[in-house]
Design a protein around this motif. Structure first.
Motif, PDB file in Angstrom:
ATOM      1  N   ALA A   1       0.834  -1.205   0.000  1.00 49.43           N
ATOM      2  CA  ALA A   1       0.000   0.000   0.000  1.00 49.43           C
ATOM      3  C   ALA A   1       0.865   1.251   0.000  1.00 49.43           C
ATOM      4  O   ALA A   1       0.591   2.207  -0.741  1.00 49.43           O
ATOM      5  CB  ALA A   1      -0.948  -0.010   1.203  1.00 49.43           C
ATOM      6  N   ILE A   2       1.927   1.241   0.801  1.00 54.08           N
ATOM      7  CA  ILE A   2       2.814   2.411   0.861  1.00 54.08           C
ATOM      8  C   ILE A   2       3.549   2.604  -0.465  1.00 54.08           C
ATOM      9  O   ILE A   2       3.582   3.715  -1.010  1.00 54.08           O
ATOM     10  CB  ILE A   2       3.810   2.281   2.030  1.00 54.08           C
ATOM     11  CG1 ILE A   2       3.072   2.477   3.354  1.00 54.08           C
ATOM     12  CG2 ILE A   2       4.958   3.281   1.896  1.00 54.08           C
ATOM     13  CD1 ILE A   2       3.917   2.237   4.577  1.00 54.08           C
ATOM     14  N   LEU A   3       4.140   1.534  -0.997  1.00 56.58           N
ATOM     15  CA  LEU A   3       4.927   1.666  -2.225  1.00 56.58           C
ATOM     16  C   LEU A   3       4.054   2.001  -3.436  1.00 56.58           C
ATOM     17  O   LEU A   3       4.312   2.973  -4.147  1.00 56.58           O
ATOM     18  CB  LEU A   3       5.715   0.383  -2.491  1.00 56.58           C
ATOM     19  CG  LEU A   3       6.876   0.111  -1.558  1.00 56.58           C
ATOM     20  CD1 LEU A   3       7.426  -1.295  -1.767  1.00 56.58           C
ATOM     21  CD2 LEU A   3       7.979   1.138  -1.770  1.00 56.58           C
ATOM     22  N   PHE A   4       3.036   1.189  -3.675  1.00 59.57           N
ATOM     23  CA  PHE A   4       2.203   1.414  -4.848  1.00 59.57           C
ATOM     24  C   PHE A   4       1.358   2.678  -4.695  1.00 59.57           C
ATOM     25  O   PHE A   4       1.231   3.461  -5.637  1.00 59.57           O
ATOM     26  CB  PHE A   4       1.314   0.194  -5.121  1.00 59.57           C
ATOM     27  CG  PHE A   4       2.049  -0.963  -5.729  1.00 59.57           C
ATOM     28  CD1 PHE A   4       2.203  -1.058  -7.102  1.00 59.57           C
ATOM     29  CD2 PHE A   4       2.571  -1.972  -4.927  1.00 59.57           C
ATOM     30  CE1 PHE A   4       2.876  -2.127  -7.673  1.00 59.57           C
ATOM     31  CE2 PHE A   4       3.238  -3.051  -5.492  1.00 59.57           C
ATOM     32  CZ  PHE A   4       3.390  -3.127  -6.875  1.00 59.57           C
ATOM     33  N   GLY A   5       0.786   2.868  -3.509  1.00 59.67           N
ATOM     34  CA  GLY A   5      -0.015   4.068  -3.276  1.00 59.67           C
ATOM     35  C   GLY A   5       0.828   5.326  -3.314  1.00 59.67           C
ATOM     36  O   GLY A   5       0.432   6.331  -3.917  1.00 59.67           O
ATOM     37  N   GLY A   6       1.985   5.275  -2.668  1.00 59.68           N
ATOM     38  CA  GLY A   6       2.882   6.438  -2.664  1.00 59.68           C
ATOM     39  C   GLY A   6       3.359   6.794  -4.058  1.00 59.68           C
ATOM     40  O   GLY A   6       3.407   7.969  -4.435  1.00 59.68           O
ATOM     41  N   PHE A   7       3.696   5.769  -4.843  1.00 56.71           N
ATOM     42  CA  PHE A   7       4.157   6.033  -6.205  1.00 56.71           C
ATOM     43  C   PHE A   7       3.016   6.593  -7.064  1.00 56.71           C
ATOM     44  O   PHE A   7       3.233   7.476  -7.892  1.00 56.71           O
ATOM     45  CB  PHE A   7       4.748   4.771  -6.837  1.00 56.71           C
ATOM     46  CG  PHE A   7       5.452   5.023  -8.140  1.00 56.71           C
ATOM     47  CD1 PHE A   7       6.602   5.787  -8.192  1.00 56.71           C
ATOM     48  CD2 PHE A   7       4.959   4.498  -9.316  1.00 56.71           C
ATOM     49  CE1 PHE A   7       7.253   6.034  -9.395  1.00 56.71           C
ATOM     50  CE2 PHE A   7       5.604   4.727 -10.520  1.00 56.71           C
ATOM     51  CZ  PHE A   7       6.753   5.500 -10.565  1.00 56.71           C
ATOM     52  N   SER A   8       1.822   6.105  -6.837  1.00 54.82           N
ATOM     53  CA  SER A   8       0.670   6.622  -7.570  1.00 54.82           C
ATOM     54  C   SER A   8       0.450   8.104  -7.250  1.00 54.82           C
ATOM     55  O   SER A   8       0.183   8.914  -8.153  1.00 54.82           O
ATOM     56  CB  SER A   8      -0.582   5.817  -7.218  1.00 54.82           C
ATOM     57  OG  SER A   8      -1.702   6.316  -7.888  1.00 54.82           O
ATOM     58  N   LEU A   9       0.587   8.465  -5.983  1.00 58.13           N
ATOM     59  CA  LEU A   9       0.457   9.879  -5.597  1.00 58.13           C
ATOM     60  C   LEU A   9       1.573  10.722  -6.221  1.00 58.13           C
ATOM     61  O   LEU A   9       1.333  11.836  -6.687  1.00 58.13           O
ATOM     62  CB  LEU A   9       0.472  10.025  -4.081  1.00 58.13           C
ATOM     63  CG  LEU A   9      -0.765   9.500  -3.349  1.00 58.13           C
ATOM     64  CD1 LEU A   9      -0.554   9.551  -1.835  1.00 58.13           C
ATOM     65  CD2 LEU A   9      -2.003  10.287  -3.752  1.00 58.13           C
ATOM     66  N   LEU A  10       2.791  10.185  -6.222  1.00 55.94           N
ATOM     67  CA  LEU A  10       3.909  10.909  -6.843  1.00 55.94           C
ATOM     68  C   LEU A  10       3.666  11.104  -8.335  1.00 55.94           C
ATOM     69  O   LEU A  10       3.946  12.180  -8.879  1.00 55.94           O
ATOM     70  CB  LEU A  10       5.222  10.151  -6.641  1.00 55.94           C
ATOM     71  CG  LEU A  10       5.935  10.341  -5.322  1.00 55.94           C
ATOM     72  CD1 LEU A  10       7.146   9.417  -5.232  1.00 55.94           C
ATOM     73  CD2 LEU A  10       6.368  11.790  -5.160  1.00 55.94           C
ATOM     74  N   ARG A  11       3.167  10.071  -8.996  1.00 58.72           N
ATOM     75  CA  ARG A  11       2.887  10.172 -10.439  1.00 58.72           C
ATOM     76  C   ARG A  11       1.833  11.241 -10.715  1.00 58.72           C
ATOM     77  O   ARG A  11       1.899  11.913 -11.739  1.00 58.72           O
ATOM     78  CB  ARG A  11       2.404   8.827 -10.979  1.00 58.72           C
ATOM     79  CG  ARG A  11       3.518   7.847 -11.189  1.00 58.72           C
ATOM     80  CD  ARG A  11       2.962   6.589 -11.771  1.00 58.72           C
ATOM     81  NE  ARG A  11       3.650   6.368 -13.038  1.00 58.72           N
ATOM     82  CZ  ARG A  11       3.437   5.335 -13.813  1.00 58.72           C
ATOM     83  NH1 ARG A  11       2.528   4.442 -13.487  1.00 58.72           N
ATOM     84  NH2 ARG A  11       4.112   5.190 -14.925  1.00 58.72           N
ATOM     85  N   ALA A  12       0.868  11.362  -9.816  1.00 57.99           N
ATOM     86  CA  ALA A  12      -0.172  12.373 -10.016  1.00 57.99           C
ATOM     87  C   ALA A  12       0.398  13.781  -9.887  1.00 57.99           C
ATOM     88  O   ALA A  12      -0.080  14.713 -10.529  1.00 57.99           O
ATOM     89  CB  ALA A  12      -1.297  12.164  -9.001  1.00 57.99           C
ATOM     90  N   ARG A  13       1.429  13.946  -9.076  1.00 54.64           N
ATOM     91  CA  ARG A  13       2.008  15.268  -8.838  1.00 54.64           C
ATOM     92  C   ARG A  13       3.177  15.592  -9.758  1.00 54.64           C
ATOM     93  O   ARG A  13       3.481  16.759  -9.978  1.00 54.64           O
ATOM     94  CB  ARG A  13       2.475  15.389  -7.389  1.00 54.64           C
ATOM     95  CG  ARG A  13       1.322  15.396  -6.407  1.00 54.64           C
ATOM     96  CD  ARG A  13       1.861  15.699  -5.015  1.00 54.64           C
ATOM     97  NE  ARG A  13       0.786  15.997  -4.112  1.00 54.64           N
ATOM     98  CZ  ARG A  13       0.299  17.204  -3.883  1.00 54.64           C
ATOM     99  NH1 ARG A  13       0.791  18.250  -4.497  1.00 54.64           N
ATOM    100  NH2 ARG A  13      -0.666  17.386  -3.031  1.00 54.64           N
ATOM    101  N   LEU A  14       3.867  14.559 -10.253  1.00 55.90           N
ATOM    102  CA  LEU A  14       5.051  14.782 -11.090  1.00 55.90           C
ATOM    103  C   LEU A  14       4.801  14.233 -12.488  1.00 55.90           C
ATOM    104  O   LEU A  14       4.889  13.023 -12.714  1.00 55.90           O
ATOM    105  CB  LEU A  14       6.278  14.103 -10.476  1.00 55.90           C
ATOM    106  CG  LEU A  14       6.656  14.534  -9.054  1.00 55.90           C
ATOM    107  CD1 LEU A  14       7.748  13.652  -8.492  1.00 55.90           C
ATOM    108  CD2 LEU A  14       7.087  15.990  -9.058  1.00 55.90           C
ATOM    109  N   PRO A  15       4.526  15.086 -13.438  1.00 61.04           N
ATOM    110  CA  PRO A  15       4.209  14.645 -14.793  1.00 61.04           C
ATOM    111  C   PRO A  15       5.283  13.759 -15.424  1.00 61.04           C
ATOM    112  O   PRO A  15       4.968  12.874 -16.206  1.00 61.04           O
ATOM    113  CB  PRO A  15       4.056  15.958 -15.576  1.00 61.04           C
ATOM    114  CG  PRO A  15       3.762  16.987 -14.554  1.00 61.04           C
ATOM    115  CD  PRO A  15       4.437  16.543 -13.299  1.00 61.04           C
ATOM    116  N   ALA A  16       6.539  13.978 -15.072  1.00 60.35           N
ATOM    117  CA  ALA A  16       7.623  13.191 -15.660  1.00 60.35           C
ATOM    118  C   ALA A  16       7.481  11.687 -15.319  1.00 60.35           C
ATOM    119  O   ALA A  16       7.938  10.839 -16.074  1.00 60.35           O
ATOM    120  CB  ALA A  16       8.965  13.704 -15.179  1.00 60.35           C
TER     121      ALA A  16
END
Length: 177
Positions: free
Chosen positions: A156-171
């Motif tokens: 949950a932390i890894l996949f959820g955290g990465f999903s949140l990062l992807r939403a904030r960082l277009p790259a």
């Protein structure tokens, strides 16, 4: 940077006080399989974290740890982590909450079934009978609950955290790690 951070995370969480088998290693393996562009690194990262923490644990606990995890059983554990990474390859391009949950549970169940079977085969404490095999599975149940909890928590932390990062960082939206 992320690769090094995951290796350190895996190693630290196994060395710091925690419930038995509550570890991020399987979650890191799934995550790496799902997102690392380089499949070799997807395999290397969780295995490196496991290896480094095994070295630290062996130095902390000396002979007891070395005896418990010696022989074929340790190769089964490393093989299961590699297999979990390969399972993560099945998530590539199809990561979603339900799939991550399913793969996390499947990985934890696979680890429990195969590692306890290996413990039964390699530990003279268990007679080589069906009753001995069942005894090894029953003995593993307290550890299984923590393995499932740890894998789900860290997934949950890894996949959820990465999903949140992807939403904030277009790259990060168009590429994998």
């Amino acid at each position: 940077m992320l690769l090094a951070a995951l290796i350190v995370l895996a190693a630290l969480t196994r060395v710091l006080p925690h419930p038995p088998n509550f570890s991020p290693v399987a979650a890191i393996a799934l995550f790496g399989g799902a997102y690392f562009a380089n499949r070799s690194w997807a395999l290397i990262v969780p295995l490196a974290g496991l290896f480094i923490s095994d070295l630290v644990l062996a130095s902390m606990h000396g002979g007891l740890y070395a005896t418990w995890f010696s022989g074929a059983h340790i190769w089964v554990v490393y093989g299961l982590i590699a297999l979990t990474t390969l399972m993560g390859f099945g998530l590539r391009g199809r990561v979603g909450g339900g799939r991550v949950l399913g793969y996390s549970l499947a990985g934890a169940v696979l680890f429990f079934v195969v590692s306890n079977f290996a413990a039964w085969l390699g530990n003279p404490m268990y007679p080589q009978t069906l009753a001995g095999l069942m005894a090894s599975y029953v003995a593993g149940i307290p550890f299984f609950q923590w393995s499932v909890a740890g894998t789900l928590f860290y997934s949950a932390i890894l996949f959820g955290g990465f999903s949140l990062l992807r939403a904030r960082l277009p790259a990060l939206r168009l590429q994998t790690v």
